[in-house]
Structure formats: structure tokens, C-alpha cells
Design an enzyme around this catalytic site. Structure first.
Site, PDB file in Angstrom:
ATOM      1  N   SER A  91      33.964  80.786  22.260  1.00 37.11           N
ATOM      2  CA  SER A  91      34.398  81.956  21.485  1.00 37.11           C
ATOM      3  C   SER A  91      34.778  81.627  20.058  1.00 37.11           C
ATOM      4  O   SER A  91      34.977  82.525  19.243  1.00 37.11           O
ATOM      5  CB  SER A  91      35.606  82.598  22.169  1.00 37.11           C
ATOM      6  OG  SER A  91      36.728  81.716  22.107  1.00 37.11           O
ATOM      7  N   GLY A  92      34.913  80.354  19.734  1.00 38.38           N
ATOM      8  CA  GLY A  92      35.426  79.941  18.436  1.00 38.38           C
ATOM      9  C   GLY A  92      36.893  79.578  18.456  1.00 38.38           C
ATOM     10  O   GLY A  92      37.422  79.047  17.484  1.00 38.38           O
ATOM     11  N   GLY A  93      37.571  79.833  19.582  1.00 40.80           N
ATOM     12  CA  GLY A  93      39.005  79.581  19.654  1.00 40.80           C
ATOM     13  C   GLY A  93      39.371  78.122  19.485  1.00 40.80           C
ATOM     14  O   GLY A  93      40.340  77.781  18.786  1.00 40.80           O
ATOM     15  N   PHE A  94      38.609  77.226  20.103  1.00 41.83           N
ATOM     16  CA  PHE A  94      38.939  75.798  20.011  1.00 41.83           C
ATOM     17  C   PHE A  94      38.761  75.293  18.583  1.00 41.83           C
ATOM     18  O   PHE A  94      39.594  74.544  18.070  1.00 41.83           O
ATOM     19  CB  PHE A  94      38.069  74.981  20.961  1.00 41.83           C
ATOM     20  CG  PHE A  94      38.343  73.504  20.886  1.00 41.83           C
ATOM     21  CD1 PHE A  94      39.402  72.948  21.578  1.00 41.83           C
ATOM     22  CD2 PHE A  94      37.556  72.673  20.102  1.00 41.83           C
ATOM     23  CE1 PHE A  94      39.670  71.582  21.496  1.00 41.83           C
ATOM     24  CE2 PHE A  94      37.813  71.312  20.019  1.00 41.83           C
ATOM     25  CZ  PHE A  94      38.878  70.769  20.720  1.00 41.83           C
ATOM     26  N   ASP A 144      40.224  83.143  22.638  1.00 41.92           N
ATOM     27  CA  ASP A 144      41.540  82.702  23.105  1.00 41.92           C
ATOM     28  C   ASP A 144      42.225  81.869  22.044  1.00 41.92           C
ATOM     29  O   ASP A 144      41.609  81.434  21.072  1.00 41.92           O
ATOM     30  CB  ASP A 144      41.403  81.888  24.393  1.00 41.92           C
ATOM     31  CG  ASP A 144      40.680  80.557  24.174  1.00 41.92           C
ATOM     32  OD1 ASP A 144      39.739  80.518  23.343  1.00 41.92           O
ATOM     33  OD2 ASP A 144      41.028  79.559  24.825  1.00 41.92           O
ATOM     34  N   GLN A 186      45.028  79.672  30.445  1.00 38.31           N
ATOM     35  CA  GLN A 186      45.736  78.717  29.601  1.00 38.31           C
ATOM     36  C   GLN A 186      47.020  78.267  30.324  1.00 38.31           C
ATOM     37  O   GLN A 186      47.172  78.460  31.513  1.00 38.31           O
ATOM     38  CB  GLN A 186      46.038  79.344  28.249  1.00 38.31           C
ATOM     39  CG  GLN A 186      44.805  79.595  27.387  1.00 38.31           C
ATOM     40  CD  GLN A 186      44.239  78.324  26.785  1.00 38.31           C
ATOM     41  OE1 GLN A 186      44.841  77.238  26.845  1.00 38.31           O
ATOM     42  NE2 GLN A 186      43.059  78.426  26.199  1.00 38.31           N
ATOM     43  N   GLY A 213      42.694  74.894  27.463  1.00 36.36           N
ATOM     44  CA  GLY A 213      43.936  74.294  26.998  1.00 36.36           C
ATOM     45  C   GLY A 213      44.173  72.874  27.448  1.00 36.36           C
ATOM     46  O   GLY A 213      45.297  72.381  27.354  1.00 36.36           O
ATOM     47  N   ASP A 263      31.402  70.741  30.005  1.00 42.48           N
ATOM     48  CA  ASP A 263      30.685  70.496  28.749  1.00 42.48           C
ATOM     49  C   ASP A 263      31.485  69.506  27.922  1.00 42.48           C
ATOM     50  O   ASP A 263      32.706  69.402  28.077  1.00 42.48           O
ATOM     51  CB  ASP A 263      30.509  71.791  27.946  1.00 42.48           C
ATOM     52  CG  ASP A 263      31.762  72.120  27.131  1.00 42.48           C
ATOM     53  OD1 ASP A 263      31.781  71.806  25.921  1.00 42.48           O
ATOM     54  OD2 ASP A 263      32.726  72.659  27.700  1.00 42.48           O
ATOM     55  N   CYS A 301      18.209  54.205  36.218  1.00 36.17           N
ATOM     56  CA  CYS A 301      18.022  55.436  35.446  1.00 36.17           C
ATOM     57  C   CYS A 301      16.545  55.684  35.189  1.00 36.17           C
ATOM     58  O   CYS A 301      15.769  54.748  34.924  1.00 36.17           O
ATOM     59  CB  CYS A 301      18.783  55.344  34.124  1.00 36.17           C
ATOM     60  SG  CYS A 301      18.656  56.832  33.102  1.00 36.17           S
ATOM     61  N   CYS A 306      15.286  54.065  29.413  1.00 36.74           N
ATOM     62  CA  CYS A 306      15.399  53.041  30.450  1.00 36.74           C
ATOM     63  C   CYS A 306      14.047  52.657  31.046  1.00 36.74           C
ATOM     64  O   CYS A 306      13.875  51.537  31.525  1.00 36.74           O
ATOM     65  CB  CYS A 306      16.334  53.524  31.559  1.00 36.74           C
ATOM     66  SG  CYS A 306      18.069  53.568  31.067  1.00 36.74           S
ATOM     67  N   HIS A 332      19.649  58.916  26.885  1.00 40.40           N
ATOM     68  CA  HIS A 332      20.083  58.220  28.100  1.00 40.40           C
ATOM     69  C   HIS A 332      21.429  58.729  28.582  1.00 40.40           C
ATOM     70  O   HIS A 332      21.611  58.972  29.786  1.00 40.40           O
ATOM     71  CB  HIS A 332      20.180  56.720  27.852  1.00 40.40           C
ATOM     72  CG  HIS A 332      20.960  56.018  28.918  1.00 40.40           C
ATOM     73  ND1 HIS A 332      20.455  55.748  30.183  1.00 40.40           N
ATOM     74  CD2 HIS A 332      22.254  55.599  28.944  1.00 40.40           C
ATOM     75  CE1 HIS A 332      21.385  55.187  30.927  1.00 40.40           C
ATOM     76  NE2 HIS A 332      22.496  55.074  30.204  1.00 40.40           N
TER      77      HIS A 332
END
Length: 395
Positions: A91-94, A144, A186, A213, A263, A301, A306, A332
Site C-alpha cells: 500500500s505504500g505504508g512501509f 496502514d 498490527q 509491523g 515476500d 539446485c 548451478c 540462484h
């Protein structure tokens, strides 16, 4: 359109299918971060080849450049980026939180200075939803306020109450039925505040819920009991998203606690710094040892790096500052995290997750020379607590 169907449970861990307009994804899953419409150095075809199921886009950055209208002119993020699968937009909150002295928060929203040219930008819940709808993500996040760490409890309480009011405004601003809006819980590392946020947020009944949070400076011993407390009280029949978390040990611990989505910029950022992820910990390709090793980064892998190159070659590229080095290491690292959650899903489906997670942890933490307070194994106490689902927040 946004059905979430659980396939298997093993303790708190579970596998599920989450249907979106741009495809059905298998959870637990890790989402690469495409901050500005690009996962740094990795093409859309490569993302598909390594098993990426959903990509995260950043509302703040795309709002400033190139602007959401330009993305919408391409048919949204899939057309803009050529990645055909589902997208999730934050949302852009962070990012607003990370601006620190460059922003002012009030009930209406946030006024901040653009990091590009210093111009004043007003970001409100309504504007966040407008931008995310233009970006066309399958999953949008509510606007948020993400408190920094450490923060006093009265401040965290005021911010979570504001986040709930902003959630109501986000839902009223949302007009598209082909996009799901996830609410964010939060409360920092405090169970009382987590419960207050849960009590106020769950009645909105959004299609999914995020645990926010966290991973903002607190220790893992503080973070994961808070994850356990929150995840245990989120609806069983909806996806749970732990925001901004993506170290290998965090994925395994979070999956044990019932988290479905993750993420983080960690795999690509560490790749750009010359590090490769393995079950035996990180390999520093800037160091002398890899320059003499005629073996892959990880023999287990199946990524391009690899299967085609040796550690010695990759270390040479790093030393020579060749552009190919951060690309191959990022490729990788992303494939490593995708393989990690794939293995976790297989263990859950087989009813063997606890044993698998313990074995993986013993190997992974051995390289870090960690001694547990729970009996002399290689597993740190916080990791053992997470596997057990314990909710006690460390002092």
C-alpha cells in the site's frame, strides 16, 4: 474468484491453493519483490522458469515513477512487466514509515517529500487504493501505518487504531471486483496490542489477512512469538501473509506457524552483494575459497547458475564486477527460496513437516555455530519455539 482451498495440514503448517484472476498459486509460497516493476536483474521469462508464482509491486515507487496511469495504459502490471501471473501490491505504508523525517502522518493520510525530486506528495487511503486499482494487482493491501522498532506502546496502539480507520476508508474506496483487498494486523511484538488489532480487524472479513509491523528491527526471538500469536487467531479458511520476511530460516519458521505467503528483497539484495544461499548457509563469493572450487553453488539446485557454472567462475565474475554476477546470484537465490517452499509443501503433504524442518534447521544452523538453549542441538531457541508454535514473547 479468490477461492482459498486447504489441501493438507501438518500441525499448524498447511498447503493450499489460492485462486486469483491471473492464475492459481500453491501455498506456502515466496513472492519476489519487483519494487519498480522489475525484480532487479531478472526477466519475466526467468521468473516463470524458476517457479515464481506471484510478484510484489510497490505502490509508493510506481506512483512516483512512471505513474499508475502509464501502468494502466499497458493493461496493468502484467502487461507493463510482461510477467503473466498474479501480482500483489503493497500500500505504500512501509515506505512511508522508512522515510522518517521526510513525512508527516495525520488522520487524513501522509504528506511526504518525494525521494526523487523533493516535491510534496499526499498519500491517503483513498489515493493508495486508486493507485493500486490502476496498477491492476490481483491482491491489494490496505493502507496502514507501520510503526518503527522500538516504539512505545501508546504510539503503537494509536497507530493500529488509525490503521483500522484507514481500512474502513480503503474498503469504501475500492470499486473493482477483480482485486482482493487484504487487511493488515498490527500491534508490534505485544500480545495485548496484537489482540486489540485482531478484534478490530477481523470483523471486516477481507479475503485475506497480513501480519504487519514485524521485521522492522526486532530480534527473531521477539518476532516469531508475535507471528505465532497472530497466525493462531487468523481465520483458517483465508490466506495469511507475513509481510517483508524472507530469510530461509524465517520461511521455515513461518510455515510451521501456519503462514502462507512471504515476500522480501533479501534474495536479490544478497545476490547483488555477492552472496549465495544454500542449505549450509550463505556462501560469500567475495571470499578466496570459492575462487578455487570447481563445483556448483549448490549441487542440489536446478537453477541456470548451478547447472551451467562453477563457484570459481561466479566468484571470478564477482571479483571482476561483471554485470552477469549479480544476475546469476540473484537468480540462484530466488530459485533457492522457491525450492525451499516447494520442499516444505512436499513435507507437509507427506505429513513429515516437523521432521523435515528440524533436519533442515540442524544443517542450516550448523554453519552458524548456534547452540540452542533447549538441549545442545544446532537449533536456536527461537526456531525451536516456532516449530512448537509457542507464543511467549521474549523480554
Amino acid at each position: 474468484m479468490f477461492e482459498f482451498e486447504i489441501d493438507k495440514r501438518d500441525g499448524r503448517a498447511r498447503t493450499a491453493r489460492f485462486a486469483t484472476p491471473h492464475g492459481t498459486v500453491q501455498t506456502p509460497m515466496f513472492m519476489p519483490v519487483g519494487t519498480q516493476g522489475s525484480v532487479k536483474g531478472i526477466s519475466a521469462d526467468e521468473l516463470t522458469d524458476i517457479g515464481s508464482q506471484m510478484i510484489l509491486g510497490n505502490t509508493y515507487h510506481l506512483m512516483l515513477r512512471p505513474g499508475p496511469e502509464m501502468v494502466a495504459a499497458h493493461g496493468g502490471l502484467p502487461g507493463f512487466t510482461a510477467y503473466p501471473g498474479p501480482f500483489l501490491t503493497d500500500s505504500g505504508g512501509f515506505q512511508v514509515m522508512s522515510l522518517g523525517h521526510m513525512r508527516q502522518i495525520n488522520e487524513a493520510g501522509v504528506v511526504f517529500k518525494s525521494h526523487l525530486d523533493g516535491s510534496l506528495v499526499n498519500l491517503t487511503p483513498e489515493r493508495s487504493i486508486e493507485v493500486q486499482q490502476l496498477l491492476g494487482a490481483d491482491v491489494m493491501m490496505t493502507f496502514d501505518e507501520c510503526p518503527p522498532f522500538p516504539a512505545e506502546e501508546p504510539y503503537i496502539q494509536a497507530s493500529l487504531e488509525r490503521t483500522v480507520r484507514w481500512l474502513d476508508r480503503c474498503l469504501k474506496a475500492k470499486t473493482r471486483e477483480d482485486q482482493a483487498l487484504f487487511a493488515i494486523v498490527q500491534g508490534g511484538i505485544h500480545p495485548r496490542l496484537r489482540q486489540q488489532s485482531l478484534d478490530a480487524t477481523l470483523p471486516f472479513g477481507t479475503p485475506g489477512f497480513a501480519i504487519g509491523g514485524l521485521a522492522v528491527g526486532e530480534s527473531k526471538a521477539e518476532m516469531f512469538p508475535a507471528v505465532a500469536y497472530t497466525a493462531n487467531r487468523l481465520p483458517e479458511n483465508k490466506p495469511r501473509y507475513l509481510m517483508g520476511v524472507g530469510h530461509p530460516e524465517d520461511l521455515v519458521a513461518g510455515i510451521a506457524l501456519g503462514v502462507d505467503m512471504f515476500d522480501c528483497v533479501y534474495p536479490t539484495r544478497t545476490g547483488r552483494f555477492g552472496y549465495a544461499l544454500t542449505d549450509d548457509g550463505r556462501i560469500n563469493m567475495n571470499s578466496a575459497a570459492p575462487r578455487q572450487q570447481l563445483i556448483p553453488i549448490d549441487p542440489e539446485c536446478d537453477c541456470y547458475a548451478c547447472t551451467h557454472h562453477t563457484r570459481a567462475y561466479l566468484a571470478h565474475l564477482v571479483k571482476a564486477e561483471e554485470m552477469l554476477a549479480p544476475r546469476l546470484l540473484s537468480l540462484h537465490n530466488l530459485r533457492y527460496l522457491h525450492r525451499l517452499v516447494e520442499r516444505a509443501r512436499a513435507a507437509i503433504n507427506a505429513g513429515e513437516f516437523q521432521a523435515w524442518a528440524t533436519d533442515w534447521g540442524e544443517r542450516y544452523f550448523r554453519s552458524q555455530k548456534v547452540t540452542s538453549q533447549t538441549g545442545g542441538s544446532q537449533l536456536p531457541a527461537w526456531f525451536v519455539q516456532a516449530l512448537r508454535g509457542e507464543e511467549t514473547v521474549s523480554s
